[in-house]
Enzyme design. Structure first.
Site, PDB file in Angstrom:
ATOM      1  N   LYS A 227       0.822  -1.217   0.000  1.00 36.53           N
ATOM      2  CA  LYS A 227       0.000   0.000   0.000  1.00 36.53           C
ATOM      3  C   LYS A 227       0.857   1.268   0.000  1.00 36.53           C
ATOM      4  CE  LYS A 227      -4.183  -1.792  -0.021  1.00 36.53           C
ATOM      5  NZ  LYS A 227      -5.029  -1.917   1.165  1.00 36.53           N
ATOM      6  N   ARG A 262      -4.038 -10.171   4.037  1.00 35.50           N
ATOM      7  CA  ARG A 262      -4.262 -10.251   2.581  1.00 35.50           C
ATOM      8  C   ARG A 262      -3.008  -9.758   1.879  1.00 35.50           C
ATOM      9  NH1 ARG A 262      -6.491  -6.940  -1.543  1.00 35.50           N
ATOM     10  NH2 ARG A 262      -7.830  -8.084  -3.013  1.00 35.50           N
TER      11      ARG A 262
END
Length: 283
Positions: A227, A262
């Site tokens: 991210k 995840r």
């Protein structure tokens, strides 16, 4: 700190969530996802990657047919079904790993379940298509992951206040969905939505306070993989260069009580989770 035992149920299966960290492998069949868009766009590429994820230790495989990155171009329901259903159908015939479908559209979720998925991973926490998604969850008794992606209220911009506001949001969604579907909260998992409408301080607070979400009685999924907030800390603009930063975030999440991580880089994160889990559960 001991982890309160919970469980996540999906149809006639369940996983115990009592200190073990589970890996969700990402399988994006999209041309425009922020990190791996276009890599698995063909059916053969997607199937091969799904088998790799299963072989390398994925506990859940998450198949997505529409990017959720900032500025993404929405796709039609028909196109999303065209992308995900053949992949899910083929994988479900060949592997025993549970498959989730990453969608906020009820029609896509139902088509995916009929093809073999048993979990819905909804970035809108059921709010994009509320009546339809409630009907699908109730009809098929699938596990559902509820993600926070809403704008935070003006009085909850500070990191710790943001975490409390997200917990309050989850409580409201759980109360509503459990009532509407008739299902116990054991069928739901919570994802606080790292990177979704959150700044750096809020993303860090989400990780630091993830115990607040788990205290609601549902397992917690965390998705720090590659991210942009990691790039802001490390200076790496290319998502592919954020594997080590992802490892650090994933380890922190597991030590703080996350149940599922995840990830894109499953092989590398498998070892990270094993070590973090051993530390978290040591006497």
């Amino acid at each position: 700190m001991p982890i309160a035992p919970l469980a996540f149920r999906f149809q006639d299966r369940h996983i115990p969530c009592d200190g073990k960290a589970y890996l969700m492998g990402i399988l994006n069949v999209t041309p425009d996802s922020f990190s791996d868009g276009g890599q698995f766009i063909s059916l053969d590429q997607a199937i091969a990657h799904g088998h790799d994820l299963a072989r390398n230790g994925a506990h859940i495989i998450d198949v997505g047919g529409e990017s959720t990155r900032p500025g993404h171009i929405p796709v039609s329901t028909e196109e999303e079904i065209r992308r995900v259903v053949p992949v899910i159908r083929e994988l479900s015939r060949k592997i025993s790993v549970p498959i989730s479908v990453d969608t906020s559209k009820a029609a896509v979720a139902e088509a995916a379940i009929r093809a073999g998925a048993s979990i819905i991973n909804d970035v809108s926490a059921g709010e994009n298509d509320p009546d339809g998604m409630i009907a699908v969850i109730k009809k098929y008794r699938v596990g559902t992951i509820l993600m926070h992606s809403q704008p935070l209220p003006p009085d909850a911009q500070r990191g710790d206040l943001a975490a409390h506001a997200i917990a309050a949001y989850f409580q409201q969604r759980l109360d509503s969905l459990c009532t509407a579907t008739g299902l116990d909260k054991v069928f739901f998992m919570l994802d606080p939505g790292i990177g979704f409408r959150k700044d750096l301080a809020q993303n860090l607070a989400v990780i630091k306070h993830l115990g607040d979400f788990r205290a609601l009685g549902c397992p917690v999924l965390m998705g720090p993989s590659r991210k942009s907030f990691l790039g802001r800390i490390t200076g790496h603009d290319n998502p592919q260069d954020r594997i080590w930063a992802t490892a650090a975030a994933a380890a922190a999440c597991v030590v703080l009580g996350a149940d599922v991580i995840r990830v894109h880089d499953l092989c590398e994160m498998r070892d990270v989770l094993l070590v973090a889990e051993a530390i978290a559960t040591a006497d």
